[in-house]
Design an enzyme around this catalytic site. Structure first.
Site, PDB file in Angstrom:
ATOM      1  N   GLU A  84     -11.237 -42.567 -37.230  1.00 31.47           N
ATOM      2  CA  GLU A  84     -12.154 -42.313 -36.159  1.00 31.47           C
ATOM      3  C   GLU A  84     -12.981 -43.517 -35.644  1.00 31.47           C
ATOM      4  O   GLU A  84     -13.433 -44.421 -36.455  1.00 31.47           O
ATOM      5  CB  GLU A  84     -13.106 -41.377 -36.637  1.00 31.47           C
ATOM      6  CG  GLU A  84     -14.020 -40.754 -35.571  1.00 31.47           C
ATOM      7  CD  GLU A  84     -14.841 -39.651 -36.008  1.00 31.47           C
ATOM      8  OE1 GLU A  84     -14.158 -38.695 -36.370  1.00 31.47           O
ATOM      9  OE2 GLU A  84     -16.098 -39.882 -35.866  1.00 31.47           O
TER      10      GLU A  84
ATOM     11  N   ARG B 167     -18.249 -27.778 -30.164  1.00 29.92           N
ATOM     12  CA  ARG B 167     -18.982 -27.236 -29.451  1.00 29.92           C
ATOM     13  C   ARG B 167     -20.077 -28.568 -29.138  1.00 29.92           C
ATOM     14  O   ARG B 167     -20.484 -28.397 -28.094  1.00 29.92           O
ATOM     15  CB  ARG B 167     -20.081 -26.386 -30.302  1.00 29.92           C
ATOM     16  CG  ARG B 167     -20.926 -25.589 -29.637  1.00 29.92           C
ATOM     17  CD  ARG B 167     -21.981 -24.959 -30.548  1.00 29.92           C
ATOM     18  NE  ARG B 167     -22.617 -25.904 -31.383  1.00 29.92           N
ATOM     19  CZ  ARG B 167     -23.287 -25.459 -32.209  1.00 29.92           C
ATOM     20  NH1 ARG B 167     -23.721 -24.237 -32.571  1.00 29.92           N
ATOM     21  NH2 ARG B 167     -24.325 -26.429 -32.895  1.00 29.92           N
TER      22      ARG B 167
ATOM     23  N   THR C 243     -14.583 -40.571 -30.670  1.00 28.41           N
ATOM     24  CA  THR C 243     -15.709 -39.527 -30.311  1.00 28.41           C
ATOM     25  C   THR C 243     -16.203 -39.634 -28.999  1.00 28.41           C
ATOM     26  O   THR C 243     -15.921 -40.422 -28.162  1.00 28.41           O
ATOM     27  CB  THR C 243     -16.842 -39.908 -31.320  1.00 28.41           C
ATOM     28  OG1 THR C 243     -17.684 -41.169 -31.000  1.00 28.41           O
ATOM     29  CG2 THR C 243     -16.646 -39.972 -32.588  1.00 28.41           C
TER      30      THR C 243
HETATM   31  P1  FAD Z   1     -18.420 -24.007 -33.853  1.00 29.10           P
HETATM   32  O1  FAD Z   1     -17.234 -24.025 -34.251  1.00 29.10           O
HETATM   33  O2  FAD Z   1     -19.088 -23.353 -32.500  1.00 29.10           O
HETATM   34  O3  FAD Z   1     -19.450 -23.571 -34.877  1.00 29.10           O
HETATM   35  C1  FAD Z   1     -20.944 -23.938 -34.854  1.00 29.10           C
HETATM   36  C2  FAD Z   1     -21.861 -23.106 -35.412  1.00 29.10           C
HETATM   37  O4  FAD Z   1     -21.380 -21.744 -34.866  1.00 29.10           O
HETATM   38  C3  FAD Z   1     -21.354 -22.939 -36.936  1.00 29.10           C
HETATM   39  O5  FAD Z   1     -22.264 -22.243 -37.595  1.00 29.10           O
HETATM   40  C4  FAD Z   1     -20.137 -21.516 -36.814  1.00 29.10           C
HETATM   41  O6  FAD Z   1     -20.140 -20.774 -38.068  1.00 29.10           O
HETATM   42  C5  FAD Z   1     -20.750 -20.790 -35.805  1.00 29.10           C
HETATM   43  N1  FAD Z   1     -19.610 -19.991 -34.701  1.00 29.10           N
HETATM   44  C6  FAD Z   1     -18.783 -20.613 -34.420  1.00 29.10           C
HETATM   45  N2  FAD Z   1     -18.120 -19.668 -33.582  1.00 29.10           N
HETATM   46  C7  FAD Z   1     -18.790 -18.678 -33.501  1.00 29.10           C
HETATM   47  C8  FAD Z   1     -18.805 -17.503 -32.822  1.00 29.10           C
HETATM   48  N3  FAD Z   1     -17.756 -17.169 -31.837  1.00 29.10           N
HETATM   49  N4  FAD Z   1     -20.093 -16.504 -32.629  1.00 29.10           N
HETATM   50  C9  FAD Z   1     -20.954 -16.896 -33.402  1.00 29.10           C
HETATM   51  N5  FAD Z   1     -21.272 -18.150 -34.376  1.00 29.10           N
HETATM   52  C10 FAD Z   1     -19.886 -18.775 -34.100  1.00 29.10           C
HETATM   53  N6  FAD Z   1     -20.227 -34.094 -31.939  1.00 29.10           N
HETATM   54  C11 FAD Z   1     -20.311 -34.648 -30.831  1.00 29.10           C
HETATM   55  O7  FAD Z   1     -21.160 -34.366 -30.046  1.00 29.10           O
HETATM   56  N7  FAD Z   1     -19.131 -35.430 -30.427  1.00 29.10           N
HETATM   57  C12 FAD Z   1     -18.075 -35.556 -31.330  1.00 29.10           C
HETATM   58  O8  FAD Z   1     -17.182 -36.619 -30.836  1.00 29.10           O
HETATM   59  C13 FAD Z   1     -18.261 -35.199 -32.633  1.00 29.10           C
HETATM   60  N8  FAD Z   1     -17.141 -35.336 -33.285  1.00 29.10           N
HETATM   61  C14 FAD Z   1     -17.153 -34.702 -34.348  1.00 29.10           C
HETATM   62  C15 FAD Z   1     -15.772 -34.749 -35.358  1.00 29.10           C
HETATM   63  C16 FAD Z   1     -15.628 -33.757 -36.649  1.00 29.10           C
HETATM   64  C17 FAD Z   1     -14.441 -34.162 -37.399  1.00 29.10           C
HETATM   65  C18 FAD Z   1     -16.607 -32.960 -36.933  1.00 29.10           C
HETATM   66  C19 FAD Z   1     -16.398 -32.311 -38.113  1.00 29.10           C
HETATM   67  C20 FAD Z   1     -17.896 -32.919 -36.057  1.00 29.10           C
HETATM   68  C21 FAD Z   1     -18.020 -33.660 -34.915  1.00 29.10           C
HETATM   69  N9  FAD Z   1     -19.069 -33.324 -34.074  1.00 29.10           N
HETATM   70  C22 FAD Z   1     -19.115 -34.229 -32.812  1.00 29.10           C
HETATM   71  C23 FAD Z   1     -20.395 -32.741 -34.510  1.00 29.10           C
HETATM   72  C24 FAD Z   1     -20.255 -31.235 -34.170  1.00 29.10           C
HETATM   73  O9  FAD Z   1     -20.253 -31.315 -32.562  1.00 29.10           O
HETATM   74  C25 FAD Z   1     -21.134 -30.242 -34.673  1.00 29.10           C
HETATM   75  O10 FAD Z   1     -21.119 -30.279 -36.177  1.00 29.10           O
HETATM   76  C26 FAD Z   1     -21.662 -29.183 -34.014  1.00 29.10           C
HETATM   77  O11 FAD Z   1     -22.675 -28.577 -34.631  1.00 29.10           O
HETATM   78  C27 FAD Z   1     -20.511 -27.988 -34.344  1.00 29.10           C
HETATM   79  O12 FAD Z   1     -19.551 -28.230 -33.625  1.00 29.10           O
HETATM   80  P2  FAD Z   1     -18.183 -27.194 -34.037  1.00 29.10           P
HETATM   81  O13 FAD Z   1     -17.113 -27.369 -32.933  1.00 29.10           O
HETATM   82  O14 FAD Z   1     -17.871 -27.143 -35.441  1.00 29.10           O
HETATM   83  O15 FAD Z   1     -18.945 -25.846 -33.435  1.00 29.10           O
END
Ligand code: FAD
Length: 285
Positions: A16, A107, A47
């Site tokens: 990454e 997200r 990212t």
């Molecule tokens: P989600 O899957 O939406 O989850 C977020 C929270 O909501 C969790 O607590 C989950 O349990 C809960 N949840 C999920 N779906 C629902 C639903 N339908 N109803 C109610 N609750 C729900 N961030 C950036 O800004 N840019 C990047 O490039 C970036 N790259 C990343 C790469 C990796 C490998 C990882 C692990 C993280 C990265 N992040 C990045 C950080 C990420 O955006 C954050 O961790 C963010 O807080 C959560 O994103 P998510 O896609 O996991 O969210």
């Protein structure tokens, strides 16, 4: 190439990188990519700042150049929290037109006190949107130590299962420093019926400020043996760097022996560290 196809052949090894800051020298990232491409990673992901703007254009440009200039598959990260459906459509159209086959659907972090104006509340809504409208391989994030906003691990796994069922092809974990957390998480995903490949996210921790930032941002736990390394070498940057590399190598060695689907190395744009780690583990993967 779609990343999901690579898991059938081998233990995946991916990297990454992040795009350069707005006023920094763009040529630096291309020097880094040149060096990283010598590793022949299975893919390189780029990212994307959740704030969007110019950073998003850079993500797509760099991810596209990774494919065309270096012949390596790439993944464009895409956080949706600040975007409307129209904006996401424009970005996805640009991704597909740029020859990128893979998207990490996220997200994004919600800044404190921020009023949300986008059309997507959670990553699963973006996954559904991409799955229904584009022929892209979809990757998503997961959290061995549970996402910091989740009530508990059970709720987090339930949400993860739902997200995967919306159309995810493979998962990449948040970084972790204790492999037992990963193994416990992997078992929970199996029990929940999540059957897509899960790559373990490994970050070589090479300076103290980076550790403090990670703990604050990701809420990850520091194992005792890791804290001892930090305490012993905090005033010796070279020793701390080497100890961080050795720690990451030992994590990867153990994960590969335990049959991990893949290793995703958070390089922090540091090709020296990435090469050191790759040299130490290349015969294992
Ligand atoms: P989600 O899957 O939406 O989850 C977020 C929270 O909501 C969790 O607590 C989950 O349990 C809960 N949840 C999920 N779906 C629902 C639903 N339908 N109803 C109610 N609750 C729900 N961030 C950036 O800004 N840019 C990047 O490039 C970036 N790259 C990343 C790469 C990796 C490998 C990882 C692990 C993280 C990265 N992040 C990045 C950080 C990420 O955006 C954050 O961790 C963010 O807080 C959560 O994103 P998510 O896609 O996991 O969210």
């Amino acid at each position: 190439m779609k990343t999901a196809d690579i898991f059938n052949e081998k233990t995946v090894f991916s990297l990454e990188v992040f795009p350069p800051k707005p006023d920094s020298d763009e040529s630096v990232i291309y020097g880094t990519l040149e060096q990283l491409s010598d590793i022949h990673p299975d893919f390189i992901s780029v990212t994307y700042g959740a704030g969007g703007g110019k950073n998003g254009c850079k993500t797509i440009k760099i991810a596209s150049d990774i494919v065309t200039k270096y012949g390596v598959s790439s993944v464009a990260h895409l956080p949706c929290i600040n975007h409307t459906k129209e904006q996401i459509t424009q970005i996805l159209d640009s991704i597909t037109a740029s020859g990128i086959d893979n998207v990490l659907a996220l997200r994004g972090d919600i800044p404190e006190g921020c009023v949300l104006t986008g059309d997507f509340r959670h990553a699963n809504e973006l996954v559904t949107f991409i799955h229904e409208n584009y022929d892209l391989n979809i990757i998503a994030a997961c959290y061995p130590e549970t996402h910091p906003e989740s009530k508990n691990a059970v709720e987090d796994i339930k949400c993860l299962k739902h997200k995967v069922d919306c159309g995810v092809d493979h998962l990449i974990t948040q970084l972790f420093l204790d492999n037992d957390d990963f193994y416990a998480f992997r078992e929970k995903t199996q029990l929940a019926g999540i059957d897509v490949p899960i790559e373990a996210g490994i970050m070589p921790v090479t300076n103290k400020r980076q550790v403090e930032r990670m703990v604050k941002l990701c809420g990850i736990k520091l194992p005792t043996k890791f804290v001892r390394i930090l305490e012993r070498y905090e005033d010796n940057p070279i020793a701390l760097r080497d100890a961080g590399i050795a720690y990451a190598v030992s994590q990867i060695t153990d994960l590969v022996a335990e049959g991990v689907d893949g290793i995703h190395l958070y390089t922090m744009n540091n090709s020296f560290t990435a090469h050191k780690i790759y040299d130490a583990v290349q015969s294992l993967i």
